[in-house]
Each structure stands twice: as C-alpha cells, then as structure tokens.
Design a protein around this motif. Sequence first.
Motif, PDB file in Angstrom:
ATOM      1  N   LYS A   1      23.598 -53.439  41.481  1.00 45.36           N
ATOM      2  CA  LYS A   1      22.486 -53.110  40.604  1.00 45.36           C
ATOM      3  C   LYS A   1      21.702 -51.949  41.195  1.00 45.36           C
ATOM      4  O   LYS A   1      21.562 -51.817  42.414  1.00 45.36           O
ATOM      5  CB  LYS A   1      21.559 -54.318  40.437  1.00 45.36           C
ATOM      6  CG  LYS A   1      22.141 -55.440  39.591  1.00 45.36           C
ATOM      7  CD  LYS A   1      21.119 -56.546  39.400  1.00 45.36           C
ATOM      8  CE  LYS A   1      21.673 -57.649  38.518  1.00 45.36           C
ATOM      9  NZ  LYS A   1      20.691 -58.753  38.327  1.00 45.36           N
ATOM     10  N   TYR A   2      21.171 -51.125  40.297  1.00 45.17           N
ATOM     11  CA  TYR A   2      20.377 -49.970  40.713  1.00 45.17           C
ATOM     12  C   TYR A   2      18.940 -50.124  40.215  1.00 45.17           C
ATOM     13  O   TYR A   2      18.675 -50.813  39.228  1.00 45.17           O
ATOM     14  CB  TYR A   2      20.953 -48.675  40.133  1.00 45.17           C
ATOM     15  CG  TYR A   2      22.368 -48.383  40.540  1.00 45.17           C
ATOM     16  CD1 TYR A   2      22.667 -47.959  41.837  1.00 45.17           C
ATOM     17  CD2 TYR A   2      23.402 -48.497  39.622  1.00 45.17           C
ATOM     18  CE1 TYR A   2      23.977 -47.658  42.207  1.00 45.17           C
ATOM     19  CE2 TYR A   2      24.716 -48.215  39.977  1.00 45.17           C
ATOM     20  CZ  TYR A   2      25.000 -47.797  41.268  1.00 45.17           C
ATOM     21  OH  TYR A   2      26.288 -47.517  41.626  1.00 45.17           O
ATOM     22  N   LEU A   3      18.036 -49.434  40.897  1.00 47.49           N
ATOM     23  CA  LEU A   3      16.638 -49.331  40.480  1.00 47.49           C
ATOM     24  C   LEU A   3      16.252 -47.869  40.460  1.00 47.49           C
ATOM     25  O   LEU A   3      16.620 -47.107  41.366  1.00 47.49           O
ATOM     26  CB  LEU A   3      15.739 -50.104  41.453  1.00 47.49           C
ATOM     27  CG  LEU A   3      15.996 -51.608  41.543  1.00 47.49           C
ATOM     28  CD1 LEU A   3      15.294 -52.204  42.761  1.00 47.49           C
ATOM     29  CD2 LEU A   3      15.542 -52.314  40.268  1.00 47.49           C
TER      30      LEU A   3
ATOM     31  N   ALA B   1      19.756 -51.882  44.781  1.00 50.76           N
ATOM     32  CA  ALA B   1      18.849 -53.026  44.822  1.00 50.76           C
ATOM     33  C   ALA B   1      19.176 -53.974  45.972  1.00 50.76           C
ATOM     34  O   ALA B   1      18.282 -54.513  46.626  1.00 50.76           O
ATOM     35  CB  ALA B   1      18.896 -53.767  43.493  1.00 50.76           C
TER      36      ALA B   1
ATOM     37  N   VAL C   1      21.527 -50.179  35.789  1.00 48.25           N
ATOM     38  CA  VAL C   1      20.127 -50.004  36.183  1.00 48.25           C
ATOM     39  C   VAL C   1      19.344 -51.240  35.750  1.00 48.25           C
ATOM     40  O   VAL C   1      19.289 -51.570  34.562  1.00 48.25           O
ATOM     41  CB  VAL C   1      19.516 -48.729  35.567  1.00 48.25           C
ATOM     42  CG1 VAL C   1      18.031 -48.632  35.910  1.00 48.25           C
ATOM     43  CG2 VAL C   1      20.252 -47.489  36.082  1.00 48.25           C
TER      44      VAL C   1
ATOM     45  N   GLY D   1      16.011 -51.893  36.473  1.00 47.15           N
ATOM     46  CA  GLY D   1      14.587 -51.714  36.230  1.00 47.15           C
ATOM     47  C   GLY D   1      14.155 -50.288  36.520  1.00 47.15           C
ATOM     48  O   GLY D   1      14.782 -49.587  37.325  1.00 47.15           O
TER      49      GLY D   1
ATOM     50  N   ALA E   1      10.587 -47.466  42.539  1.00 51.72           N
ATOM     51  CA  ALA E   1      11.841 -48.178  42.305  1.00 51.72           C
ATOM     52  C   ALA E   1      11.773 -49.598  42.867  1.00 51.72           C
ATOM     53  O   ALA E   1      12.208 -50.555  42.222  1.00 51.72           O
ATOM     54  CB  ALA E   1      13.004 -47.408  42.931  1.00 51.72           C
ATOM     55  N   ARG E   2      11.198 -49.757  44.070  1.00 50.81           N
ATOM     56  CA  ARG E   2      11.050 -51.099  44.647  1.00 50.81           C
ATOM     57  C   ARG E   2      10.129 -51.958  43.770  1.00 50.81           C
ATOM     58  O   ARG E   2      10.389 -53.148  43.550  1.00 50.81           O
ATOM     59  CB  ARG E   2      10.484 -50.995  46.067  1.00 50.81           C
ATOM     60  CG  ARG E   2      11.413 -50.322  47.062  1.00 50.81           C
ATOM     61  CD  ARG E   2      10.796 -50.264  48.464  1.00 50.81           C
ATOM     62  NE  ARG E   2      11.563 -49.416  49.347  1.00 50.81           N
ATOM     63  CZ  ARG E   2      12.655 -49.788  50.014  1.00 50.81           C
ATOM     64  NH1 ARG E   2      13.092 -51.031  49.868  1.00 50.81           N
ATOM     65  NH2 ARG E   2      13.301 -48.953  50.796  1.00 50.81           N
TER      66      ARG E   2
ATOM     67  N   ALA F   1       9.744 -51.680  40.613  1.00 50.18           N
ATOM     68  CA  ALA F   1      10.510 -52.056  39.422  1.00 50.18           C
ATOM     69  C   ALA F   1      11.371 -53.272  39.691  1.00 50.18           C
ATOM     70  O   ALA F   1      11.544 -54.139  38.822  1.00 50.18           O
ATOM     71  CB  ALA F   1      11.379 -50.885  38.968  1.00 50.18           C
ATOM     72  N   GLY F   2      11.900 -53.352  40.923  1.00 54.21           N
ATOM     73  CA  GLY F   2      12.715 -54.509  41.279  1.00 54.21           C
ATOM     74  C   GLY F   2      11.916 -55.797  41.272  1.00 54.21           C
ATOM     75  O   GLY F   2      12.409 -56.853  40.852  1.00 54.21           O
TER      76      GLY F   2
ATOM     77  N   VAL G   1      14.367 -58.751  40.084  1.00 55.66           N
ATOM     78  CA  VAL G   1      15.457 -58.524  41.034  1.00 55.66           C
ATOM     79  C   VAL G   1      15.059 -59.043  42.409  1.00 55.66           C
ATOM     80  O   VAL G   1      15.870 -59.602  43.145  1.00 55.66           O
ATOM     81  CB  VAL G   1      15.809 -57.028  41.101  1.00 55.66           C
ATOM     82  CG1 VAL G   1      16.857 -56.751  42.182  1.00 55.66           C
ATOM     83  CG2 VAL G   1      16.312 -56.541  39.744  1.00 55.66           C
TER      84      VAL G   1
END
Length: 494
Positions: free
Chosen positions: A2-4, A21, A76, A78, A442-443, A445-446, A451
């Motif tokens: 998974k990506y953020l 992630a 992606v 988040g 990004a963190r 968003a996780g 996530v």
Amino acid sequence: MKYLLGYDIGSSSVKVSLLAAETGKALATAMSPKKEMEIEVAFPNWAEQRPERWWQEAINATHQLKETYGFDPTLVAGIGITYQMHGLVLIDKEGKVLRPAIIWCDSRAVDLGNEAFTKLGEEFCLSNFLNSPGNFTASKLKWVKENEPELFAQIHKIQLPGDYIAFKMTGNLQTTVSGLSEGVFWNFKRQAIAQELLDYYGISNELLPEVVDTFSVQGQLSTEAAQELGLHAGVPISYRAGDQPNNAFSLNVLQPGEIAATAGTSGVVYGINETATADLKSRVNTFVHVNNTAETPRNGVLLCVNGTGILNSWLRKLVGEIPYDQMNQLAAQAPIGAEGLVFLPFGNGAERVLENRLTDASLSGINFNIHTQGHVLRAAQEGIVYALNYGMDIMRESGVQVQKVRAGNANMFLSPLFREAFVNSGNVELELYNTDAAQGAARGAGVGAGVYASPTEAFIGLERILTVEPTPELQEQYQAAYSRWKDVLTQTVL
C-alpha cells in the motif's frame, strides 16, 4: 504494497511524496514548479497567489512523481494535505474562486486586527482566542468585506489553502478545528467558533465550511480529480493540517515539551503545550495541534519569522545564482559575528514576533575595508538564527521549555553554519530527521485512513540522522554576537 501520498502546498512550490505504508520509507518525491511560484504584490505589503495555480502545480507534481516511480494508483490507501497557513480563499456557490488568495505574509489587515484587539479587549481576546486577531485570516476576510463589498456578497464559503486543494480533490467544502484556530475563528475557552469576533466583524458563521477531524476520511478522490491527477478515483483524503502543525507531526512532536523547527521561506519554532496560554503581546501564537482532543488538550505555540529562506533566496539572486552549498561555504569563511556586520532579516510583511510591526530588512555596521561577500552571507544566516532565538526567548517566557529541537534535514538546516549558530546562540540541542512536510502529510493520511492504528504507529521509518550540540568554546562568541544583534534591533526597530 500500500502507498500513501502527501501534498505540501507551499508558497514557493507544491511538493508531493510517495510513502510505502508498511515500511514508512519515502519512495519518491516531486516538486512543481522548478522555480519559485510568484507572489503577486499589487500594492506595498500585499501578497497574493492564485489558488488555481496551486491546483495545476499539484497536477504537474503528481505526473512527475508517476514518471519517477511507476506505482499502481489503485494501491494508494490515503492522501494527506499540508499547506501554507493563514491564507484566505473565497469560493462562490458554483465552486469558483472569486479573487486571488490573500496569503500568510500579506499585511493589509494589520490595522483592522489591532483595532479588534483593542475594541474587544486585549484580556478577552487572549483568554478566549489565545491570540490577537492581528493579521490572521478572519481579519483578512474583514478587509474584503470593507473594501470589496460586491465581491464579499458573492462568497459562499471561505477556505484555507489546504481546504481548497481538498475541495478540488473531493468537491467537499470542509476545514478542521486546527484550521479554524489558525485563522482566529476558534474560541479555546468555549471550544467553539469565535462568534464574538465574527459578530464584531459583521461576518456570518455560515461562511465557514463544515468541520471535520484532522485524521479522518474527509472525502474520496472524485472521478474528475483522479483523471486530472492521473490517480484512481475513490482514494480517501484522510488528513489535512497547516504547514507548522504538520511539520511538528512529521517529526513526531505530539506531547508537551516537544519542539519542532523549520527554516523554509519563513522560519518557525513550534512547541507543544497542554495548557491554554497566551503571550500578553501576542508575539508568539497558540493554535490547536493535530492530535488535540477534549480529554487530552494539545496546543501548538508558534513563533514565526517571515524573513528566513526568502532572505537567503534574495541574496542568492544578488550573488549570481550560485548553489546554496557554495553560499554556505563562502559564509563559513567569515568569522563568528561577521566582524560587526548585523543583518535584521525582516522585510516580508508584518512580523508577529515584533508585535505586528511592518519593518524592512536592514544591514548595518558595514566597513568597506573589511567586509566581503562572505561576511554578508554569514551575517544573513546569523541574523535569521538570532531572530529565531529572540522568539524562542519569548516562548520560554510563556512557559514553553525549549531545550531540544527537532527539524527535518532540509532548507536552511542543511547549512552547517546555520546549525552551529542555532545550537550555540540558543543553547539548545538540535536533532535532524529524514523527513519533510509532504512525508508528514502522507503519514497523517495513513492515520486518518486507518492504515495506522494511531499517530505513534505512523513513524515507522522515521530516523534521526544527525544530532548537533552546543560547543562551550563557541557559545560565548555566538551569544556575544546575538547580544549585539539584539542591541541593533532595540535601537532601530523596537
């Protein structure tokens, strides 16, 4: 995997970072434009940018990111957004921007905010808003009401810069409590909208967007936005925060006594406090931090110096666009204190740390027979550090313990001279980490997308890469230079 994705909507550029992630590792970063975005200055002390430009640069940066690292957009999990604070974006009922955004360093509303501070009562403002209305977003909105009444009548909702980008992604008009506090739309005592200030300004609270949690699913990427960005529709937008609360979050600065710093276009030191305290002169400001809850209050005490990286950038143009590391080497050839040369790094709008004074930058103590290009470059870096120290002294007076400071290994903290001056003149320990604002978003968003189970889990992959401590033999020299700098500030500005 998974990506953020994290987007940093700055006044110089838009940056986007891709994180894995599971490992918290930054896989790729892109920035647009390559040269700094323009700030429109129609009149002295104004500063505007076009929100549509931010969106276009976000599109450009995303496509560059995809070219750099060919990730699968369907993976992606988040998207997080961080943004330049205190800006004012005005939206009509059709979702169109009514005028250029009045951004953070615009000073046109200073007098309106100062008048509100006096009329509402300084004690009332500081005990309820923890700030003077000053030059913040609410005062900028009042300026529009007074000076552009026909346009004001068309406003459907107001937004902060990050709210606008989220709106372009989702179609939802929203903000956060942290965002409301940065615009002085929040009453800390009542834990509600600052209705008293809105009533004084004659502004309806219906102009404020819906409030959502900082860490939450705030909407999904629309089909139209996904096509423009080259991403997959339905991805949750799950975090938004102003650049300084987010910078603190990116460094895992979440608990009382922890301190974050940044030295980009502006310079900021940001400390976490669990009590609702205010500086009596509103020279440092308190905002709701990203992890604040009713049960565990967390506020950020923010010191801002407008003229930081922008001064270094201005000097770079004067010395022939040489690389910043070469500028740092030239500066390091001059001795500590630059042989009496003193730079006051102001001149980028009203400085809150100087009680909202509009003052120009200045260079004093010039001796044509002694001072070289290196002296000027060193005096500039030291001047920025001393301005930050001046604010940190005020933070200490407000009860914030400033002993250990965390920063990303970026911008002016890349300069060994800057780091040395910072720790020795301020008597602090400095820790540098492998992170930046876009990675922090990004963190976040996780966390908001689930996530990560908590903010603490989001910091897998965050590493300390350098610690800088004061050196006794240098402290005396730097603190003597700082004392001379304060003397010049007192004699010429205060």
